[in-house]
Design an enzyme around this catalytic site. Structure first.
Site, PDB file in Angstrom:
ATOM      1  N   GLY A  11       0.419  -1.404  -0.262  1.00 42.32           N
ATOM      2  CA  GLY A  11       0.362   0.011  -0.217  1.00 42.32           C
ATOM      3  C   GLY A  11       0.447   1.168  -0.070  1.00 42.32           C
ATOM      4  CB  ALA A  14      -1.039  10.006   2.742  1.00 44.69           C
ATOM      5  CB  VAL A  15      -0.583   6.361   6.102  1.00 42.47           C
ATOM      6  CG1 VAL A  15       0.171   4.742   7.568  1.00 42.47           C
ATOM      7  CG2 VAL A  15      -1.830   6.628   6.784  1.00 42.47           C
ATOM      8  CE  LYS A 195      -6.954   7.058  13.825  1.00 40.65           C
ATOM      9  NZ  LYS A 195      -5.957   6.849  13.271  1.00 40.65           N
ATOM     10  CG  ASN A 213     -12.731  16.277  11.008  1.00 39.92           C
ATOM     11  OD1 ASN A 213     -13.090  16.288   9.927  1.00 39.92           O
ATOM     12  ND2 ASN A 213     -11.002  16.389  11.260  1.00 39.92           N
ATOM     13  CB  SER A 265     -10.015   9.952   5.238  1.00 41.38           C
ATOM     14  OG  SER A 265     -10.705   8.814   6.171  1.00 41.38           O
ATOM     15  CD  GLU A 277     -10.218   2.977   5.007  1.00 40.32           C
ATOM     16  OE1 GLU A 277      -9.954   2.377   5.257  1.00 40.32           O
ATOM     17  OE2 GLU A 277     -10.605   4.692   5.104  1.00 40.32           O
TER      18      GLU A 277
END
Length: 311
Positions: A11, A14-15, A195, A213, A265, A277
Site C-alpha cells: 500500500g 500517504a501512510v 481510534k 472537522n 478522509s 471505509e
C-alpha cells in the site's frame, strides 16, 4: 554491499509512504510490493517534512528511492506492513500469503476494524513462525501526487500483538526506533476501539454535511456524537473490551478541536467519488452489535446514509 530488503510495505498511499520514509531514514531495508509484474525496480519518492515553529523558510522536498518488489521476489521478507484501505486488506494480502516465507510477520496499519478477524484464522493456519500484529497511527500526512507526500502533523503510533507468533524483538525495536512517538502496547485491540470512536464520530458526519472537522464542535452535533460513542462502548463491552465513555467523549472533541480546519478522509472520498471505509467504521460497530444480538441504531443510520451517498 547492499542488504536484501526484509521489510515490505503493501500500500503506497500517504501512510505507507510515510512509514517507508521513516524506516528508510532509520537504515532499514524496506521496499514496496508492486501491484503487478510491471511495477518493479527502483521508484523515486518525494518527502516534505513537517515544518517546525522555528522554520521561516520554505521546507524543501527530499527525493529518495526504494525498490518495488514483485510478488515472486518476497523470499527474504520477514515483515509486511499493510497500509491499504481496510476494505482492500483481504483481497490485497491473501494472494501473497503463499508467496511469503512461513516466518514472515504481518502488521496491519489501517483505519477501521474488521480485517483482523478474517485474517487471524488464515495466519494461525500457516506454518510456524507466521504472526499478526495490529497498529494505529495519528500521524498527519498528505499525498500530493502518486509518489509525493507531505507530513502535516505529529501523532501517536501504537502497535501490538494479536495472533500467531509474536513479532521478533529485532523488528519490534526497529519499528519503535524509526517511527516517532510510537509505543508497543500489550493490549492493542482497546487502542483500535478508541481510534474507531474518533473515526466513527468525525468521518460520517463530515462526509454527510460536507464540512471540516471543526464544524462538529457545534451543539447541533452533540446528541448524535454522544449516541455514536454510547453504542460503541456498549458493543465493545460485549466484545470483552472495557472503554471509558467519558474519556472517549473528551478524546473525540479534542481531535475535533486539534483538526478543526482539516477535512476527514471520508469527506475526501465522497468529494472525489471514491469508495469509503464506512463498512469498517460505523458498519463494524453495527456488525459486532448484531453478532451479540444488539442494535446500534445511531451508527446504523449513519452507515446507511453514507452508503447511499457513496452510490
Amino acid at each position: 554491499m547492499t542488504h536484501a530488503v526484509d521489510i515490505a510495505i503493501l500500500g503506497a498511499g500517504a501512510v505507507g509512504q510515510l512509514i517507508c520514509r521513516q524506516l528508510t531514514v532509520a537504515g532499514m531495508n524496506v521496499g514496496f510490493i508492486g501491484r503487478n509484474a510491471l511495477e518493479s525496480g527502483q521508484q523515486v519518492l518525494s518527502f516534505t517534512p513537517l515544518a517546525s515553529a522555528d522554520d521561516h523558510q520554505q521546507i524543501q522536498a527530499i527525493p529518495y528511492s526504494v525498490p518495488i518488489l514483485t510478488a515472486d521476489a518476497l523470499d527474504n521478507i520477514r515483515l509486511v506492513i499493510v497500509c491499504v484501505k481496510a476494505y482492500q486488506v483481504l483481497d490485497a494480502l491473501s494472494p501473497l500469503l503463499k508467496q511469503l516465507p512461513s516466518q514472515c510477520h504481518i502488521l496491519l496499519l489501517h483505519n477501521g476494524m474488521g480485517p483482523h478477524l478474517a485474517l487471524a484464522p488464515l495466519i494461525n493456519a500457516q506454518a510456524n513462525g507466521r504472526g499478526l500484529s495490529l497498529g494505529t497511527t495519528s500521524q498527519g500526512v498528505l499525498r500530493q501526487a502518486p509518489w509525493q507526500i507531505k507530513q502535516t502533523g505529529q501523532g501517536l503510533t501504537q502497535l501490538g500483538h494479536f495472533a500467531g507468533a509474536e513479532l521478533t524483538k529485532h523488528y519490534r525495536n526497529a519499528l519503535l526506533a524509526a517511527i516517532p512517538s510510537s509505543e508497543w502496547v500489550d493490549a492493542i485491540v482497546p487502542c483500535l476501539w478508541q481510534k474507531l470512536a474518533v473515526n466513527a464520530a468525525i468521518n460520517p458526519l463530515t462526509a454527510l454535511y460536507q464540512c471540516p472537522n471543526g464544524k462538529l464542535a457545534e451543539a447541533d452535533f452533540s446528541e448524535v456524537i454522544k449516541g455514536i460513542i454510547d453504542e460503541l462502548v456498549m458493543v465493545a463491552a460485549h466484545d470483552g473490551v472495557s472503554l471509558d465513555q467519558s474519556f472517549l467523549h473528551d478524546r473525540v472533541y479534542q481531535v475535533i478541536r486539534l483538526t478543526a480546519g482539516n477535512f476527514s478522509s471520508m469527506h475526501q472520498d465522497i468529494a472525489h467519488q471514491r469508495r469509503t471505509e464506512i463498512d469498517q467504521i460505523n458498519g463494524y460497530i453495527c456488525e459486532r452489535a448484531q453478532a451479540h444480538g444488539l442494535s446500534a441504531p445511531v451508527n446504523a443510520e449513519l452507515w446507511a446514509r453514507v452508503k447511499q451517498l457513496a452510490v
